[in-house]
Design a protein around this motif. Structure first.
Motif, PDB file in Angstrom:
ATOM      1  N   LEU A  48      97.223 -19.298 -29.803  1.00 57.15           N
ATOM      2  CA  LEU A  48      98.554 -19.599 -30.317  1.00 57.15           C
ATOM      3  C   LEU A  48      98.776 -21.102 -30.394  1.00 57.15           C
ATOM      4  O   LEU A  48      99.265 -21.622 -31.390  1.00 57.15           O
ATOM      5  N   GLN A  49      98.376 -21.810 -29.343  1.00 51.93           N
ATOM      6  CA  GLN A  49      98.549 -23.259 -29.310  1.00 51.93           C
ATOM      7  C   GLN A  49      97.730 -23.942 -30.404  1.00 51.93           C
ATOM      8  O   GLN A  49      98.214 -24.849 -31.077  1.00 51.93           O
ATOM      9  N   LEU A  50      96.497 -23.504 -30.611  1.00 51.41           N
ATOM     10  CA  LEU A  50      95.626 -24.098 -31.646  1.00 51.41           C
ATOM     11  C   LEU A  50      96.206 -23.880 -33.049  1.00 51.41           C
ATOM     12  O   LEU A  50      96.225 -24.806 -33.869  1.00 51.41           O
ATOM     13  N   ILE A  51      96.687 -22.675 -33.303  1.00 49.69           N
ATOM     14  CA  ILE A  51      97.269 -22.380 -34.618  1.00 49.69           C
ATOM     15  C   ILE A  51      98.545 -23.190 -34.832  1.00 49.69           C
ATOM     16  O   ILE A  51      98.761 -23.768 -35.900  1.00 49.69           O
ATOM     17  N   CYS A  52      99.384 -23.267 -33.809  1.00 49.55           N
ATOM     18  CA  CYS A  52     100.626 -24.045 -33.910  1.00 49.55           C
ATOM     19  C   CYS A  52     100.335 -25.529 -34.128  1.00 49.55           C
ATOM     20  O   CYS A  52     101.010 -26.191 -34.917  1.00 49.55           O
ATOM     21  N   ASP A  53      99.333 -26.057 -33.447  1.00 48.85           N
ATOM     22  CA  ASP A  53      98.963 -27.460 -33.638  1.00 48.85           C
ATOM     23  C   ASP A  53      98.476 -27.705 -35.064  1.00 48.85           C
ATOM     24  O   ASP A  53      98.833 -28.711 -35.690  1.00 48.85           O
ATOM     25  N   ALA A  54      97.680 -26.790 -35.602  1.00 48.97           N
ATOM     26  CA  ALA A  54      97.154 -26.950 -36.960  1.00 48.97           C
ATOM     27  C   ALA A  54      98.265 -26.862 -38.010  1.00 48.97           C
ATOM     28  O   ALA A  54      98.195 -27.506 -39.051  1.00 48.97           O
ATOM     29  N   LEU A  55      99.307 -26.086 -37.717  1.00 52.16           N
ATOM     30  CA  LEU A  55     100.402 -25.892 -38.673  1.00 52.16           C
ATOM     31  C   LEU A  55     101.621 -26.760 -38.380  1.00 52.16           C
ATOM     32  O   LEU A  55     102.626 -26.669 -39.081  1.00 52.16           O
ATOM     33  N   ASP A  56     101.538 -27.595 -37.344  1.00 56.23           N
ATOM     34  CA  ASP A  56     102.676 -28.424 -36.921  1.00 56.23           C
ATOM     35  C   ASP A  56     103.895 -27.570 -36.585  1.00 56.23           C
ATOM     36  O   ASP A  56     105.019 -27.858 -36.989  1.00 56.23           O
ATOM     37  N   LEU A  57     103.654 -26.486 -35.861  1.00 53.33           N
ATOM     38  CA  LEU A  57     104.728 -25.605 -35.406  1.00 53.33           C
ATOM     39  C   LEU A  57     104.910 -25.770 -33.905  1.00 53.33           C
ATOM     40  O   LEU A  57     103.969 -26.097 -33.194  1.00 53.33           O
ATOM     41  N   ASP A  58     106.123 -25.513 -33.446  1.00 53.04           N
ATOM     42  CA  ASP A  58     106.395 -25.500 -32.020  1.00 53.04           C
ATOM     43  C   ASP A  58     106.110 -24.094 -31.497  1.00 53.04           C
ATOM     44  O   ASP A  58     106.567 -23.108 -32.070  1.00 53.04           O
ATOM     45  N   VAL A  59     105.360 -24.009 -30.413  1.00 50.05           N
ATOM     46  CA  VAL A  59     104.991 -22.715 -29.847  1.00 50.05           C
ATOM     47  C   VAL A  59     106.232 -21.901 -29.494  1.00 50.05           C
ATOM     48  O   VAL A  59     106.293 -20.696 -29.742  1.00 50.05           O
ATOM     49  N   GLU A  60     107.246 -22.543 -28.957  1.00 47.60           N
ATOM     50  CA  GLU A  60     108.471 -21.832 -28.569  1.00 47.60           C
ATOM     51  C   GLU A  60     109.196 -21.251 -29.779  1.00 47.60           C
ATOM     52  O   GLU A  60     109.778 -20.181 -29.688  1.00 47.60           O
ATOM     53  N   ASP A  61     109.170 -21.968 -30.905  1.00 49.07           N
ATOM     54  CA  ASP A  61     109.797 -21.438 -32.125  1.00 49.07           C
ATOM     55  C   ASP A  61     109.112 -20.157 -32.569  1.00 49.07           C
ATOM     56  O   ASP A  61     109.755 -19.224 -33.035  1.00 49.07           O
ATOM     57  N   LEU A  62     107.802 -20.119 -32.421  1.00 50.89           N
ATOM     58  CA  LEU A  62     107.050 -18.939 -32.819  1.00 50.89           C
ATOM     59  C   LEU A  62     107.269 -17.780 -31.856  1.00 50.89           C
ATOM     60  O   LEU A  62     107.316 -16.629 -32.260  1.00 50.89           O
ATOM     61  N   ARG A  63     107.437 -18.082 -30.593  1.00 48.96           N
ATOM     62  CA  ARG A  63     107.643 -17.035 -29.583  1.00 48.96           C
ATOM     63  C   ARG A  63     109.051 -16.456 -29.641  1.00 48.96           C
ATOM     64  O   ARG A  63     109.255 -15.298 -29.316  1.00 48.96           O
ATOM     65  N   THR A  64     110.019 -17.279 -30.033  1.00 49.61           N
ATOM     66  CA  THR A  64     111.411 -16.835 -30.023  1.00 49.61           C
ATOM     67  C   THR A  64     111.940 -16.580 -31.427  1.00 49.61           C
ATOM     68  O   THR A  64     113.087 -16.849 -31.712  1.00 49.61           O
ATOM     69  N   VAL A  65     111.083 -16.060 -32.301  1.00 48.16           N
ATOM     70  CA  VAL A  65     111.524 -15.747 -33.649  1.00 48.16           C
ATOM     71  C   VAL A  65     112.523 -14.602 -33.595  1.00 48.16           C
ATOM     72  O   VAL A  65     112.291 -13.593 -32.945  1.00 48.16           O
ATOM     73  N   ASP A  66     113.654 -14.794 -34.263  1.00 46.06           N
ATOM     74  CA  ASP A  66     114.694 -13.768 -34.297  1.00 46.06           C
ATOM     75  C   ASP A  66     114.373 -12.793 -35.422  1.00 46.06           C
ATOM     76  O   ASP A  66     114.184 -13.192 -36.561  1.00 46.06           O
ATOM     77  N   ASP A  67     114.315 -11.525 -35.117  1.00 44.25           N
ATOM     78  CA  ASP A  67     113.996 -10.523 -36.127  1.00 44.25           C
ATOM     79  C   ASP A  67     115.232 -10.037 -36.882  1.00 44.25           C
ATOM     80  O   ASP A  67     115.137  -9.171 -37.731  1.00 44.25           O
ATOM     81  N   GLY A  68     116.389 -10.584 -36.599  1.00 43.93           N
ATOM     82  CA  GLY A  68     117.603 -10.248 -37.325  1.00 43.93           C
ATOM     83  C   GLY A  68     118.319  -9.017 -36.802  1.00 43.93           C
ATOM     84  O   GLY A  68     119.386  -8.678 -37.274  1.00 43.93           O
ATOM     85  N   THR A  69     117.726  -8.323 -35.835  1.00 44.25           N
ATOM     86  CA  THR A  69     118.363  -7.109 -35.332  1.00 44.25           C
ATOM     87  C   THR A  69     119.401  -7.405 -34.265  1.00 44.25           C
ATOM     88  O   THR A  69     120.195  -6.554 -33.942  1.00 44.25           O
ATOM     89  N   SER A  70     119.390  -8.605 -33.709  1.00 47.85           N
ATOM     90  CA  SER A  70     120.305  -8.918 -32.628  1.00 47.85           C
ATOM     91  C   SER A  70     121.421  -9.866 -33.083  1.00 47.85           C
ATOM     92  O   SER A  70     121.779 -10.779 -32.375  1.00 47.85           O
ATOM     93  N   VAL A  71     121.941  -9.631 -34.288  1.00 53.00           N
ATOM     94  CA  VAL A  71     123.037 -10.447 -34.803  1.00 53.00           C
ATOM     95  C   VAL A  71     124.304 -10.045 -34.050  1.00 53.00           C
ATOM     96  O   VAL A  71     124.627  -8.860 -33.969  1.00 53.00           O
ATOM     97  N   PRO A  72     125.006 -11.011 -33.476  1.00 57.48           N
ATOM     98  CA  PRO A  72     126.232 -10.684 -32.735  1.00 57.48           C
ATOM     99  C   PRO A  72     127.252  -9.984 -33.626  1.00 57.48           C
ATOM    100  O   PRO A  72     127.353 -10.259 -34.815  1.00 57.48           O
ATOM    101  N   ILE A  73     128.013  -9.086 -33.031  1.00 55.46           N
ATOM    102  CA  ILE A  73     128.993  -8.291 -33.775  1.00 55.46           C
ATOM    103  C   ILE A  73     130.050  -9.187 -34.426  1.00 55.46           C
ATOM    104  O   ILE A  73     130.485  -8.915 -35.542  1.00 55.46           O
TER     105      ILE A  73
END
Length: 188
Positions: free
Chosen positions: A48-73
C-alpha cells in the motif's frame, strides 16, 4: 469494485500511467496491481505504501475512503430540500416566462436561453455525474411539469408555445450535456 481500487485507478489514469508503469514505479508485481484494481486484493502494509508513494497519494486518504453509505441524515435532508426547492423554482421561472397575459417575445427568448444556460452550468459543475443521475436530480421538476401539462393541456394561462420546448431543452441539456460539451463523465 471497492472505493480504494477506484481511487488507485483514478489517480493512475490522472498521472497517465499504465498498470505496467505503475508496477515498475511502485516496485511491485504487475499481477498485484491488476488484482488490486479488480478488487480481488486489498493493498496493505508495504505494498500500500509503495503504491501510494508512486501515485503521490496519502495512505490515510486511501484507507478512509468514504463509500457514500454513511451520509449523515441531516445532509441527506438538506440535499433533498435544496433539490426540491431548485426544481420547483426553476419550473416556476420557466412557466412564468410563458404566461399568456405577460409574455412577450423577450420573455420567450429568455425562457429558451435560460432553459439551456442554467442546465449547461449544472452540467459543467457536475461533469463527473452520469447524465441520468443529473437528469433525475436537477430535472425532476421537468417531469412533474410535463405530467401536469399532459393532465391539463393548459395550466392557468401557461401556453404550450414555449413551455414544452423549454422543458425539453432543459432535459436534453441535463442528460446529453457531457456529450455536447465533450466533458468526461468519469475520471476512470
Amino acid at each position: 469494485m471497492n472505493m480504494a481500487s477506484q481511487k488507485i485507478i483514478k489517480q493512475r489514469k490522472l498521472k497517465g500511467l499504465t498498470q505496467h508503469k505503475l508496477a515498475e514505479l511502485a516496485g511491485v508485481n504487475l499481477r498485484t496491481i491488476q488484482r488490486i484494481e479488480n478488487s480481488k486484493n486489498e493493498p496493505r502494509g508495504q505494498t500500500l505504501q509503495l503504491i501510494c508513494d508512486a501515485l503521490d497519494l496519502d495512505v490515510e486518504d486511501l484507507r478512509t475512503v468514504d463509500d457514500g453509505t454513511s451520509v449523515p441524515i441531516g445532509k441527506r435532508i438538506a440535499n433533498i430540500f435544496f433539490l426540491t426547492v431548485f426544481n420547483m423554482s426553476y419550473i416556476t421561472l420557466i412557466s412564468y416566462m410563458n404566461f399568456d397575459h405577460g409574455a412577450s417575445v423577450n420573455s420567450y427568448i429568455a425562457s429558451i436561453l435560460l432553459s439551456f444556460l442554467i442546465p449547461a452550468f449544472i452540467v459543467y459543475n457536475s461533469r463527473f455525474m452520469s447524465g441520468l443521475e443529473r437528469l433525475l436530480k436537477f430535472g425532476s421538476g421537468c417531469f412533474i411539469f410535463m405530467i401536469i401539462i399532459l393532465i391539463n393541456f393548459r395550466l392557468s394561462g401557461i401556453t404550450l408555445k414555449l413551455a414544452v420546448p423549454s422543458i425539453m431543452i432543459t432535459a436534453a441539456t441535463l442528460y446529453f450535456g457531457s456529450v455536447l460539451f465533450k466533458l468526461n463523465q468519469t475520471e476512470e
